[in-house]
Design a protein around this motif. Structure first.
Motif, PDB file in Angstrom:
ATOM      1  N   ILE A  22       0.966  -1.263   0.051  1.00 19.43           N
ATOM      2  CA  ILE A  22       0.106  -0.046  -0.127  1.00 19.43           C
ATOM      3  C   ILE A  22       0.957   1.123  -0.047  1.00 19.43           C
ATOM      4  O   ILE A  22       0.432   2.303  -0.580  1.00 19.43           O
ATOM      5  CB  ILE A  22      -1.135  -0.037   1.182  1.00 19.43           C
ATOM      6  N   ARG A  23       1.968   1.195   0.672  1.00 20.47           N
ATOM      7  CA  ARG A  23       2.667   2.238   0.799  1.00 20.47           C
ATOM      8  C   ARG A  23       3.465   2.379  -0.614  1.00 20.47           C
ATOM      9  O   ARG A  23       3.585   3.707  -1.064  1.00 20.47           O
ATOM     10  CB  ARG A  23       3.974   2.200   1.948  1.00 20.47           C
ATOM     11  N   ILE A  26       0.782   4.348  -2.987  1.00 19.40           N
ATOM     12  CA  ILE A  26       0.729   5.574  -2.664  1.00 19.40           C
ATOM     13  C   ILE A  26       1.834   6.339  -3.312  1.00 19.40           C
ATOM     14  O   ILE A  26       1.857   7.552  -3.972  1.00 19.40           O
ATOM     15  CB  ILE A  26       0.806   5.897  -1.131  1.00 19.40           C
ATOM     16  N   LEU A  29       1.527   6.456  -6.830  1.00 24.89           N
ATOM     17  CA  LEU A  29       0.310   7.621  -7.299  1.00 24.89           C
ATOM     18  C   LEU A  29       1.131   9.122  -7.242  1.00 24.89           C
ATOM     19  O   LEU A  29       1.079   9.885  -8.172  1.00 24.89           O
ATOM     20  CB  LEU A  29      -0.747   7.719  -6.368  1.00 24.89           C
ATOM     21  N   GLU A  30       1.851   9.284  -6.095  1.00 25.70           N
ATOM     22  CA  GLU A  30       2.479  10.546  -5.773  1.00 25.70           C
ATOM     23  C   GLU A  30       3.426  10.986  -6.945  1.00 25.70           C
ATOM     24  O   GLU A  30       3.858  12.058  -7.424  1.00 25.70           O
ATOM     25  CB  GLU A  30       3.161  10.464  -4.562  1.00 25.70           C
TER      26      GLU A  30
END
Length: 89
Positions: A22-23, A26, A29-30
């Motif tokens: 999940i990290r 993220i 996406l960033e």
């Protein structure tokens, strides 16, 4: 229902792996990564979470069978375990 030590360790390991994934999603996406790559990673996270849930349910089934064979009342009945299973399916 309590999860036995070996199964608990396995579930925690799977959840920590999903946490790392999940990290990673993220960060993807960033960083503006391609949405197909992001969705592929999200699917992997979803499978990891499902496996953790199924491991917990399998442990519960095993405990129910063991309790019944020993003539004891299981902590969860089959209907409750079926409901948990279907919540993941």
């Amino acid at each position: 229902m309590e999860i036995d030590g070996e199964a608990l360790g396995d579930v925690i390991k799977r959840l920590r792996r999903a946490e790392g994934q999940i990290r990673g999603v993220i960060a993807m996406l960033e960083d503006g990564r391609d949405c197909a790559e992001v969705v592929t990673q999200l699917a992997a996270v979803s499978r990891a979470l499902d496996k953790a849930g199924f491991k917990i349910i399998a442990t519960g089934l095993r405990q129910c069978l063991t309790a019944e064979q020993a003539g004891k009342e299981p902590q969860l009945d089959v209907a409750q375990l079926e409901k948990l299973f279907l919540s993941l399916a």
